[in-house]
Design a protein around this motif. Structure first.
Motif, mmCIF file in Angstrom:
data_model
loop_
_atom_site.group_PDB
_atom_site.id
_atom_site.type_symbol
_atom_site.label_atom_id
_atom_site.label_comp_id
_atom_site.label_asym_id
_atom_site.label_seq_id
_atom_site.Cartn_x
_atom_site.Cartn_y
_atom_site.Cartn_z
ATOM 1 N N ALA A 269 50.663 7.100 18.326
ATOM 2 C CA ALA A 269 50.722 5.695 18.754
ATOM 3 C C ALA A 269 49.717 5.439 19.880
ATOM 4 O O ALA A 269 49.045 4.404 19.919
ATOM 5 N N ALA A 270 49.603 6.392 20.797
ATOM 6 C CA ALA A 270 48.640 6.257 21.892
ATOM 7 C C ALA A 270 47.219 6.162 21.343
ATOM 8 O O ALA A 270 46.419 5.323 21.765
ATOM 9 N N ALA A 271 46.909 7.019 20.381
ATOM 10 C CA ALA A 271 45.565 7.020 19.796
ATOM 11 C C ALA A 271 45.266 5.680 19.127
ATOM 12 O O ALA A 271 44.162 5.144 19.240
ATOM 13 N N ALA B 152 46.687 2.844 19.928
ATOM 14 C CA ALA B 152 46.559 1.855 21.010
ATOM 15 C C ALA B 152 45.139 1.857 21.565
ATOM 16 O O ALA B 152 44.615 0.820 21.978
#
Lengths: 373, 373
Positions: free
Chosen positions: B230-232, B234
């Motif tokens: 999810a961070a990637a 984002a």
């Protein structure tokens, strides 16, 4: 925004701005973020003056103070004499050699008169003096940038009702900080400016979040935009702690020659080096870091705080010469900065940086949410 | 999920699994991800066999093939003789010394009979042989792990209608790859296993996304969970490329002794070292990396592919001895792995890893969306 950190600290947007410059701290706090003043450069008296000014500027909005407590510096081992007496001759000679090689103007620098007290402030007992001053002001957070907060500092902060934050680079340090009484952990990846460990933000943050839950975690390192903030929060952080992005703001007191180097640098232009403080700290690659770390005649950096004293003295002279445009001094000049330096290409007001991060954060979250529709 | 990459490649969930093991590739593809087989260890004939097996397993679901094309290896400079003849005596002697020092059983290894053709496959012309084989199969992607894809490779892939992906560690390399015809960029942070640059995923991905838009970008390095995915995303990635997380799956052919070392390792236990391939590659710290990188008697690693030949020959013997439980061999044994190794504590089926990442990704996105409510 609604995170436990926002509620506990009374901040609208959990963007923490670490800066040595009071104007940045005030601007970020007034824009809805949370400014944190780096106090290591100040004497207790100076810190009192700065915080009094801040109190007037921020009208009751929350801000914090950061002190540097290196866990392993033993006050007693430094002895009772002047700290500079402990710097070996060949380390002083190497600095003299660098000044000559790079034709840096100015006198062979006498150590700054404040060097001794400066060096002592980065010890546990020295930091406590700053903490005493800070707690007389209505601060919302006190942070310890290296090593666990000393028990005395935690006790005083508790009594004053001020939460204690601690910066960490490993899971083990995070656990140790919580055991020592930290209320908030700042998990800082290797890409960060200043003192850093080896593990990247992407890898470190989720591990620290899981290890210290329910203690809240802020992410630091590699964060200078709303997308990066959203990524950090996706990893489980409750907010972000940014330093580098403020160095090129209008308010920052970054020396103009260094600011130009920062604006021109790419993300490949930083290095983790012991050459400025004695501990590994990410900074702009320059002739200073290269000479200390790779030159055959380098004696190798000293520990903290001796290398810091030596480097700060030299950097004062280098900085002055760099501002005159001397090429050798410009090669040597550098400053602590993270890999995000490659994103910083324009001078902006700190307030604008905050607003742009808020806006981009919102866009990133919406974009993510739409992916799963 | 709906990203341009999902639509273009016909994949449900944009989780790309790089593995040298066909069973992992098949399991991930069948679970809704996109398996990519690392082909460098295979001869063209072997690769054909592996891909035929994969075709049968995945029933038309998309998978890809990865070849290793180091831009700077000059085929001609390697000469017409046996590659091993180009390895200097003192480098062979250092390996002999290590085997004695760590009491590794087995014969002073003759170089593997396949060493020569193996070394040549990591050249531009060598990789093309693998590409020819790959394109005879219904693959959905061909990836180039180092250096820009050679024009011939791009032309052949285009003709076959197969998109070309390229791994990069800097913005400049990303631009160069797109100019060379890459359809998809994998931006890989320094925390990744294998050949990596110096910039972290958090810093690199947004810069690459902005530099090559509208070419889609996958993020690699530091991604082994749904939160990290999810961070990637984002950060602006359209999917993620994971390698390390599969090494401890049930399907992986990772040698048992090495698997145990991986399961026990923390995120501090990796190092970026030239000691296994001649180029900086992140791997488990071991006596092998320490001796090559720091021992006084080390001649220093050779370039690629010579160091790779030397290391692979030695590692075959070390691996066999480690499986017998020899302490010295266990100290030397290692493998390419990223900093996420600290998150890998349990052997799981690859399918389960995919499902857990999908579930955690959804939770992370929901948690983020709720923050702004």
């Amino acid at each position: 925004m609604r995170t436990a950190v926002c509620e506990r600290l009374g901040v609208e947007f959990p963007l923490f701005a670490f800066s040595h410059c009071r104007d940045v701290v005030a601007a970020v706090t007034n824009a809805g973020g949370f400014g944190v003043l780096g106090a290591v450069a100040y004497s207790p008296e100076q810190l009192d003056t700065e915080l009094t000014w801040l109190d007037e500027q921020v009208g009751g909005r929350p801000y914090g103070v950061d002190v540097l407590v290196p866990g392993k510096v033993d006050d007693a081992a430094l002895g009772g004499g002047h700290l500079m007496d402990a710097v070996p001759e060949r380390h002083r000679d190497f600095v003299t050699h660098l000044m000559a090689k790079y034709r840096v103007s100015g006198a062979a620098q006498p150590m700054p008169v404040t060097a001794d007290s400066f060096g002592r402030r980065v010890t546990a007992s020295g930091a406590t003096g700053l903490v005493d001053v800070a707690l007389k002001h209505p601060i919302g957070l006190i942070a310890s940038a290296l090593g666990p907060p000393p028990p005395e500092m935690v006790a005083k902060a508790r009594e004053a009702g001020v939460p204690v934050a601690a910066l960490v680079g490993t899971v083990e340090h995070a656990r140790r900080q919580v055991a020592a009484g930290a209320d908030l952990i700042v998990a800082q990846g290797t890409e960060a400016g200043g003192h850093t460990g080896e593990i990247s933000t992407m890898v470190l943050v989720p591990q620290v979040v899981d290890a210290v839950a329910p203690v809240p975690v802020l992410a630091a390192g590699g964060i200078a935009s709303g997308r990066q903030m959203a990524a950090a929060m996706a990893l489980g952080a409750q907010g972000v702690w940014c330093g580098s992005v403020w160095l090129t703001t209008e308010e920052a007191e970054t020396a103009p020659a260094v600011k130009r180097k920062l604006l021109a640098a790419s993300s490949l232009d930083t290095v983790r080096s012991r050459s400025r403080t004695g501990k590994p700290a990410r900074q702009l690659k320059s002739a200073w870091t290269q000479e200390w770390d790779a030159a055959q005649e380098s004696p190798g950096p000293l520990g903290m705080p001796l290398q810091m004293l030596l480097a700060e003295g030299a950097m004062a002279r280098i900085g002055a010469a760099a501002e005159k445009g001397e090429p050798g001094a410009l090669e040597l000049a550098n400053y602590f900065v993270g890999q995000v330096v490659g994103q910083l290409g324009q001078v902006k007001p700190a307030r604008q940086v905050v607003y742009e991060m808020i806006a981009e954060f919102g866009e990133a979250v919406e974009r993510l949410a739409r992916l799963s529709e």
